[in-house]
Enzyme design. Structure first.
Site: not given
Length: 553
Positions: A34, A270, A260
């Site tokens: 994104e 983020k 992850r």
């Protein structure tokens, strides 16, 4: 990468089985960030996995921007992401945006409405949460769940036309409000964002699709064979499959989840990285203390080191935290092989060699790399006045101290031995100068009949170059800064994460190229800061120390 040294993991085993069975004749993956911030080292793991798999199996990997939230996304992030992927050494087969598919996504939503599998809901966000139920209790049907197909089509068309305020209506998938999987309890697939200006589509759209709706359809439209996601999407996989099973689309990619990356002494959210930037705890997304790819790049990390790190930690189904020392070991090993050696003095102390001619400057030779003769040598200018590091002198010390003391003898790296004869202090008692003598018969050989304490580095005061040297350390003082629920992660910021030195460098470093890396002998690995260099300033960033000074804790 050859067949013999390919990394192996459960994802590659699945791919190999799919190829062997004939399920797929070629492999296509995608990396779908994104564009609402800069990529971090966790994204690097995904990049290396997705592009690496495609590369190793003669497939293709797309770069697709998940740009369904116009309020947080920006073209700056699009360009930064492309730069990062290229810098890591990869090239995408095709570049796409989720917004490329907005019209198709809309038509697929219409198809779900027409088949009775989606409806327009007037519940607000708080009401949706109330109706949703809990992990132990089923949800309740929305009072708008049984609207007619005609009414839903009309309302959805009017949502697109911008007739309704943000938050007043959503389009929801009609699945099962009693499902044990919360993601299947009639999730929203479209919301209103009236008046938003999208970086690709402008103000064309007043409604935007949700990620869980967009992602599987985008994968299918691009012919992705294996959709590789992190473990937090495992519970979303039934919805991924439900969407593709209930629209007329020929391709059905397989979603596979992997753990992850969690890395010690940093944050990987983020949102929290954005806070560090917006609250000015760091200088920006590319601050060399940040775990962003841009920050690591500016600090001096190499693409090869990051790829090596990602391959070292591997791909598993189990969450865990990787020690920072693993990342640091990758860059140390890379730079130990490749970085030329240079001498710098970070805390200069003047040395005057009283028996050396005043106007003379002698050209000596130093190897660029002690383990690689092919890297050649560089010139070192030796003169009467030198700089040594203040930490390399004590007026007196025990035998364990292997540097210069009053009356003691040390070797200057690639030069002569010197003996400290006299210490000069200023009015406050601080040492400002050492007066020494040198032995002209010790160039390239040991003195006869006496043992030298050790070897120290130096820079000529006549030709040395002043520069700023930034000593970067870990951004946080604890391994898991966001692991304490009672304290904000900012409370664990390391006040010593940056120390600035006004240093003296050997002259060759004045010719360094932006981003060029060196080992400063006995100090660590350093990189010429690209931003400062482009502004005409000589600033070096410490990439990593010569050895792990944090140990295990």
């Amino acid at each position: 990468m050859t067949e013999n040294n390919k990394p192996t993991n459960f994802i590659r085993q699945i791919i190999e089985e799919d190829l062997a069975s004939g399920k797929h004749s070629s492999i296509r993956t995608r990396f779908p960030p994104e564009p609402n911030g800069y990529l971090h080292i966790g994204h690097a793991k995904s990049i290396v996995l997705n592009f690496g798999v495609a590369e190793d199996y003669n497939g293709q990997c797309n770069l697709r921007f998940d740009d369904t939230n116009p309020h947080k996304e920006d073209e700056e992030y699009v360009e930064a992401i492309k730069d990062d992927v290229r810098w890591l050494g990869y090239q995408w087969a095709g570049q796409y945006f989720a917004s490329d598919y907005f019209e198709q996504l809309y038509q697929f939503a219409v198809e779900l409405i027409e088949s009775g599998k989606a409806y327009v809901c007037d519940l607000n966000a708080d009401q949706v949460r109330e109706y949703r139920g809990t992990l132990t209790e089923p949800g309740k049907d929305s009072p708008f769940r049984d609207r007619s197909v005609e009414e839903n089509l009309d309302l959805f068309k009017r949502m697109r036309a911008g007739e309704f305020e943000d938050g007043t209506r959503t389009l929801r998938a009609r699945i099962d409000m009693a499902s044990p999987n919360m993601n299947m309890r009639d999730p929203a697939i479209y919301r209103i964002r009236r008046g938003a200006v999208h970086h690709q589509t402008g103000d064309t759209w007043s409604i935007y699709p949700m990620y869980d709706f967009t992602h599987p359809i985008s994968d299918a439209l691009e012919g992705i064979t294996h959709s590789l996601c992190t473990l937090e999407f495992e519970d979303h996989r039934p919805l991924y499959d439900w969407i593709l099973d209930n629209i007329t689309i020929p391709c059905h990619p397989r979603q596979i989840e992997f753990a992850r990356l969690n890395l010690e002494y940093t944050v990987m959210s983020k949102r929290k990285l954005t806070q560090l930037v917006s609250e000015e705890h760091v200088e920006g997304w590319d601050d060399p203390r940040m775990p962003t790819i841009a920050g690591l790049r500016r600090r001096g990390y190499t693409p090869a080191a990051i790829r090596d790190f990602c391959n070292r930690i591997g791909v598993t189904k189990s969450d865990g935290t990787v020690e920072m020392s693993v990342l640091e070991a990758s860059i140390r090993e890379d730079l130990d092989r490749t970085a030329p050696r240079r001498m710098t003095v970070l805390d200069p102390l003047r040395v005057v060699i009283t028996n050396y001619p005043e106007e003379q400057e002698e050209i000596l030779q130093g190897p660029n790399h002690p383990k690689d003769e092919s890297m050649g040598t560089r010139e070192l200018k030796f003169a009467r006045e030198l700089w040594i590091d203040r930490a390399d002198f004590r007026e007196e010390a025990n035998k364990k101290y292997k540097r210069l003391i009053t009356g003691g003898e040390v070797r200057l790296r690639n030069a002569y031995t010197i003996i400290c004869e006299k210490v000069i202090k200023d009015v406050s008692g601080e040492i400002k100068e050492l007066q020494c003598t040198y032995d002209p018969n010790t160039l390239g050989k040991n003195p006869e009949g006496r043992k030298v304490r050790g070897v120290i580095h130096w820079v000529s005061a006549l030709s040395g170059v002043p520069a700023e040297v930034r000593l970067y350390d870990r951004l946080f003082t604890v391994p898991a800064p966001d692991g304490d629920k009672d304290k904000p992660f900012q409370q664990f910021l390391n006040p010593e994460s940056l120390t600035v030195c006004q240093a003296m460098l050997e002259p060759a470093l004045a010719e360094a190229e932006p981003g060029e890396r060196f080992q400063f002998e006995r100090e660590g690995y350093f990189c010429l800061d690209t931003k400062a260099a482009n502004a005409g300033e000589l600033v070096f960033n410490r990439v990593v120390t010569l050895r792990d000074s944090w140990g295990k804790g």
